[in-house]
Every structure is written in structure tokens, then in C-alpha cells.
Design a protein around this motif. Sequence first.
Motif, PDB file in Angstrom:
ATOM      1  N   ASP A  21     -27.089 -11.523  30.461  1.00 52.14           N
ATOM      2  CA  ASP A  21     -26.970 -10.149  29.988  1.00 52.14           C
ATOM      3  C   ASP A  21     -28.251  -9.364  30.105  1.00 52.14           C
ATOM      4  O   ASP A  21     -28.514  -8.456  29.352  1.00 52.14           O
ATOM      5  CB  ASP A  21     -26.445 -10.086  28.560  1.00 52.14           C
ATOM      6  CG  ASP A  21     -24.985 -10.392  28.533  1.00 52.14           C
ATOM      7  OD1 ASP A  21     -24.643 -11.507  28.939  1.00 52.14           O
ATOM      8  OD2 ASP A  21     -24.195  -9.534  28.153  1.00 52.14           O
ATOM      9  N   GLU A  30     -28.772  -0.882  25.679  1.00 52.15           N
ATOM     10  CA  GLU A  30     -28.467  -2.199  25.118  1.00 52.15           C
ATOM     11  C   GLU A  30     -28.024  -2.074  23.663  1.00 52.15           C
ATOM     12  O   GLU A  30     -27.085  -2.747  23.227  1.00 52.15           O
ATOM     13  CB  GLU A  30     -29.700  -3.097  25.227  1.00 52.15           C
ATOM     14  CG  GLU A  30     -29.432  -4.557  24.969  1.00 52.15           C
ATOM     15  CD  GLU A  30     -28.700  -5.229  26.116  1.00 52.15           C
ATOM     16  OE1 GLU A  30     -28.382  -6.415  25.971  1.00 52.15           O
ATOM     17  OE2 GLU A  30     -28.431  -4.583  27.146  1.00 52.15           O
ATOM     18  N   GLU A  85     -24.229  -3.219  22.223  1.00 51.96           N
ATOM     19  CA  GLU A  85     -24.020  -4.198  21.144  1.00 51.96           C
ATOM     20  C   GLU A  85     -23.385  -3.543  19.922  1.00 51.96           C
ATOM     21  O   GLU A  85     -22.609  -4.188  19.203  1.00 51.96           O
ATOM     22  CB  GLU A  85     -25.350  -4.853  20.803  1.00 51.96           C
ATOM     23  CG  GLU A  85     -25.852  -5.736  21.946  1.00 51.96           C
ATOM     24  CD  GLU A  85     -27.109  -6.517  21.602  1.00 51.96           C
ATOM     25  OE1 GLU A  85     -27.785  -6.149  20.611  1.00 51.96           O
ATOM     26  OE2 GLU A  85     -27.428  -7.485  22.321  1.00 51.96           O
ATOM     27  N   HIS A 142     -25.963 -11.839  23.890  1.00 51.69           N
ATOM     28  CA  HIS A 142     -25.433 -10.963  22.844  1.00 51.69           C
ATOM     29  C   HIS A 142     -24.986 -11.730  21.597  1.00 51.69           C
ATOM     30  O   HIS A 142     -24.686 -11.097  20.587  1.00 51.69           O
ATOM     31  CB  HIS A 142     -24.232 -10.163  23.374  1.00 51.69           C
ATOM     32  CG  HIS A 142     -24.574  -9.234  24.487  1.00 51.69           C
ATOM     33  ND1 HIS A 142     -25.490  -8.211  24.354  1.00 51.69           N
ATOM     34  CD2 HIS A 142     -24.120  -9.169  25.759  1.00 51.69           C
ATOM     35  CE1 HIS A 142     -25.587  -7.555  25.502  1.00 51.69           C
ATOM     36  NE2 HIS A 142     -24.765  -8.128  26.370  1.00 51.69           N
TER      37      HIS A 142
END
Length: 772
Positions: free
Chosen positions: A129, A210, A214, A239
Motif C-alpha cells: 500500500d 492516505e 483510511e 492499512h
Amino acid sequence: MSDGISLFGIRHHGPGCARSLLAALEAQPPQCLLIEGPAGTEALLTHVLEAGMQPPVALLSYSVDDPQLAVFHPYAQYSPEWQAMCWAMQRNVPVRFMDVPPPLTLEWQAQARAAQQATPEGDMPEPMDEGAAVPDVEQADAEAPTLEQRPADPLDWLARAAGHADGETWWNHMVEERGEGEGLFQAIAEAMAAVREHTPPLSGRRGEHEAVREAHMRVALRAASKEFERVAVVCGAWHVPALQPEALRTNSAAADNRLLKGMPKRGTQSTWVPWTYRHLSSASGYGAGVDAPGWYDHLWRNAGQHAQRAVGWYARVGRLLREHGLDCSPAHLIEATRLADTLAALRERPAPGLEDIAEASRAVICNGDDAPMRLIRERLMVGDALGQVPDTVPVVPLQRDLEAQQKRLRLKPEALEKTLDLDLRKDNDLARSHLLHRLQLLGIGWGQLARTGASARGTFHEVWQLAWQPQFLVDLVEASRYGQTLVDAASSKAIAEARNAKDLPEVSELVNQVLLADLPQAVRSIAAELEARAATQADPLALLGALPPLANIHRYGNVRQTEGVQVAHVFDSMLERAVIGLSLALSSLDEAHAEQARGVVLEADRAIGLRNDAQGTEDWQHALQRVALSPACSALLRGVTLRLLFDAQVLPTELVHTQLQQQLSPGAEPLHAAQWLDGFLNRNATVLLHDDAVWQMIDAWVVALDEEQLVRALPLVRRTFAAFEAADRRDLGTRVKRAPLQGSVAAPAPDWNAARAERALPMLRELLGLPA
């Protein structure tokens, strides 16, 4: 498992993760499955289990208003997300995507494009990721490693601690090349928590994206937890710490909702498209790519057969090398297998991994040679697989038309580059040529026309290099605004380009392209546009620059079963207007513009030769003669035009020799003389090798130069002679070594017996089919 939530941190496209994930889902079946994927595209999951769906495939989402804004989410057969989708669809378990929706990702791309950044952020999943940015030293602890000491990928820290060279090798050994492990996902979660704890947070736009991603995942997880008691989450390992219960409490729902407030409402469309292993590899630039997709495919298909893994691989290596005519005996394969097993044992591994197998292949099979290893890497380690999608998947009509033509012409798209030799006298090959040329007009470079090839010896042949790219599907979507079929779309785009073209040569070349693509409607429209522009064009060089494509059409049109005569009158009218003002257009040009004009004149001369019209050729040669004898024209162009007339044998030899004497006389300025000579020789040594008079005059001019004059003229003369073929330069050198010719330059009369020579005439007439 915590509060009914199971977190499975995986590596995108990892076969070991996929095997372990399926085992975990079977052991504890969830009521809802959340997958890191583009939210809002769940309707496309109905196609996952259809018979025509064959990974590698990708979820394509594009902007309706700007199709070049597009994002792909690719999946291989061994991708954990793909296996999770199939598992859930087979058992009717609800599946939801939890990553940000395509409109937001495409908006980020638009912002990045506006800021002229090289790579848009947030458009694809990243390797682990992509949490592995180069850490910011200023934000790091004072006792942390320096920037030079820090690996580019945080996983490299764990790899080096375990004695591996990099994170890729470590992850392969610990996860992908092993069997299923019950504690795998717990260990991954702990490792990622430790890495994120010691990695400074991302900054700038990347850090903002990012955080939004999330936050969106947490919002989706909270919503699913309220609806279902048991929820499984499949996401990139990076994550996992952000989705733990502690993170859900630390980042409140209100805070996450504030981050997601005001998301863009860009119109988007999504569909499934075929993908390739080459585009799944990290070498392609794909953020979540793996080094060896083909090796991962081998691991997936040979799950549980650790002892035979190397044997099966080397069988494929042997077959590949033999297909390419390379030596690979059974002894090679046996010894390579033994060496791979030995290397694995030395490294305390249960079975050979990719590193062991690659080293054994290089040492035993390739004898240290990189060329066979490159072939093995390209064809086996990376692989040439191209996926398929079923006909029920929604696509634009233009793509359907292309697929129908590919099927009709038996021209299957393949990821591996291949050569296609077309004989245009055959109907099927001619139709294939039309298709490839139409795609080129649309900016889709599936085929690149090779200018040379073993079979490309005449106008009846075309040699193409074909290689299908998934990006072409996005180009098809963009081209759909021009029409719903290839014929309509290519015609409309070509006509639009002709109307927006800046100069005549560009319009003329478009006429050639649409004829090659067999688009008669476009030919008429663009020819009319060309004729209208030519009628108002006053620059003779622009008119001459437009002639070569038209000459090709007229000369070779019938070969391709196209009508080239319709542009002949345009050619003749443009030539007629160009020759009138040619000498004026070539007057008073500086060196750079004279060099450009030389290229235009030479191409026009070849085009006029192809047109083969007596009146046009005569007018052209008269215009060249005016230039050759005009003091106002540059020395380079006077030399070029005289050489063209000399080669065409329309000037007396005495006149050519007189011009040589004048231009290379002792009183001529050396630099201008060298420029004239450059034009007259015209990068062709034939006249020097076969005309003694020309040789002697040039030789005398060079010898007569004093030191200062020679220094000035030498660079240009050297450049002129450097353009000759190597064989011609050798012949010139041999001639220089011989004694200079004395007396008359006329060749001596041949000493032969005419009566004996005439005896061969009857046989020659019979061989040549001439009447007696």
C-alpha cells in the motif's frame, strides 16, 4: 478477530496470502466481506464467476467527460482480493468495496495532472500500500538512521534484520513461497504495526490522500459492523494498524466524516477489462506490482507441491529455450534442479525460491550469459498472460466493433510482441492492414509499421509489430466521441485533424493515411481540404512538401485496391504553382534554412519521379535549372539542383563541368565552394567514382587550398564525405593512392572484336524476349 471484525492484511497479488486467506475464511466464515477496492463498483462483481472471465483482469473506472482520466484496479488469479471475491460470490456472502470511490481518485489525478506531476498519487494500490515513502528526516527521532541508512521501503528494515537483501525477497520467503500458516495474519499485523510506529507519517498531498483513504475504510467498516455481526476485512497489510479497534477509537467517526466531507461528484463509468502480467509487474511502474507475476502464477498452480516446484519450473525453462533454438539438455535441467535445492538448503529454506532458481538457471543453464536469462525473465518470470472478460461486461460500442473485427480477421490481441507479415494481394491480409491503419488514426498503436523486414521488399507487403496494451481500451473510450464504429470514428477524427492542421504537408500525409485505412469518405473530404488550402498557399516549399504523400497515393494506390487518381490533379496543380516561384523561394536563405530546403527539394524530386508525368517533370527540371544557375540562391542549393539535373541527364556534360570549374576555381571563397560541393555530391559518391573529370577538378581544388583556406573548408568537406557509404569511402581511398591521371580525362576507346561480340546477340534477344 476482535468485536466480530477479522482483519486480513495481505500483499496485493500474493499467492501465499491468497491460500492463507481462503483457509481463514473457511475456518471462520464472515457474514460480510469488505475488500480494499473502489467503492461504488460492486455491481460489476456479478461478472466475477461468469465463464468468460479469465484473470488477469482489471476494474477500469474513467471520467465520462475526460476518458484519459482513468484508474485501473488489477487482479490476477492468485490475488487475495480476487480469491476473496470468488469465495464470497459462490456462497452468497455480501461483498463491499471499502476504498475511496472512483470520482475522488480521478479528481486526485486531475489535480496531479494540473500540477504537472509525473505520477498521479492514489490512482492504484501501492506495494504494501505504498506506505513506504522515503521517511522525512526532519520529523524522525534524532537517534533514527540517517537518510542514507534508511531503506526506500520500510519492509527492507525487517528484511535486513532477518538477513535478506530487500523486502521483496524477505516477503517471498516468509509468506508467498510457504504454505498456509494459522498465525500468518496476526504476524503480519504485528509487523506492520511495528513498521508504522517507527515510520514518520507521510507529508504533503500524498499524506492527505492516505489519510482520506483510511478514513473511508474506517467509515465503511463501522457501517458494516452495525449491519453484520461477523465482518471480514481484506486490505493491504499497511492499512491494518489503521483499522484496529484502537485506531477506530482514536479516530472518531465524526473526524473521519469531516475528512470525507465535500467529495467530488465527477461523472464516472466502470467496467472490467483484460490485463496482462507485464502490466502487473513492478517494472511497468505499477505501484503494487510484483517482480515476477509468472513465478507467482507457478506457485499458485503448484500449491502444496514444494518438493516438485523447481522440477516443474525447469521443465518450462527447457521447453522455452528449445523453442528459441537454444541449447538446453536434460542434464542441464537436472543439474540446475540439484543446485537450486542445494542453495535452498544452505539458506535454510524448505524448498527453492525464486532467488535460488534464478541463480541456478544463470549458472548451469545459461553459463553466466545474460541473454538467455532475459528471455527466461520476460517469458516465464514476468509472463505474457493476457486476460479475458465475458461479452456481458458493459463496453462502449466502438470496443464491440473492434472485438468483432478482431474475431472476423483472426487477429487475436496478445500481450507478447509478435511480427505480422501482410501480403496486401490477399483479401484477409488487406483487411487486417485497413484495421491497423484505422487504429493508428485513432491514436491506438496496437501495431507499429516496420520500415524494414525480410518480406517487406515491395509495395505488396507490410510488416507490423503487434503488442496489445490495456491502456488501448481507455483510448477506445476516448475515441468513441468520434463514432460508434472504427470506420466512422477514424474518418471523423481524420477529417477533424485535417481542418486543424497547421500546414499543407500535414494535410497531405493525412490523405495518404486515410487511403491506407480505406476510408473513402475521409479521402474525399481531406482531398477537398487540401485543394482549398493549396489554392491559397503562396509558399512554394510548403507546396513541394505536400507532394510526397500524394505521389505515393498515385503510384501505389492500385496495389492496395484504392483509387489514387482522384488526387493526381491536386498534385499537378500544386507542382505547377510551386515551380513558378521556386527560385525566388530559395534565394537569400541562411545555412540552416538552406539545409531544410534541401530536404524538401530532394523529397519533391523523388515524388515527381513517382508521378511520372512528362509535362510536370519538364517544368520541374526547368525550375531546377534556374536555381542551379542563379547567383542569388545559396551555394548548397545550387549544388543540389545541379546534381539532380546531372543525374537526370538533362544538361550537357560540358555545362556541368563548366559549373564545377567556376564554383571550385582558385578565386572562389573556400567556404562557399565547400557548401556547393556538399550539395553537388549530395551524400552520394557515385559521381566521384565514375567521372574522372569531376574527380580531377575536385582534387585540384583541394590541392590548391592554402593552410588557412583548408582549415575553414575542412569541417564541411569532412562532413560531406562522412555521409558516404563505408564501401564508397574505401574505394575513394584506393583511388587516392593511385597515381593521378595525366592528359585527357576521356576514357580510352575499348579494344574489342565487334564480330565476336555480335555472336552473342541472338542468344541475348532470346533470353530477353526481344524480336529478332
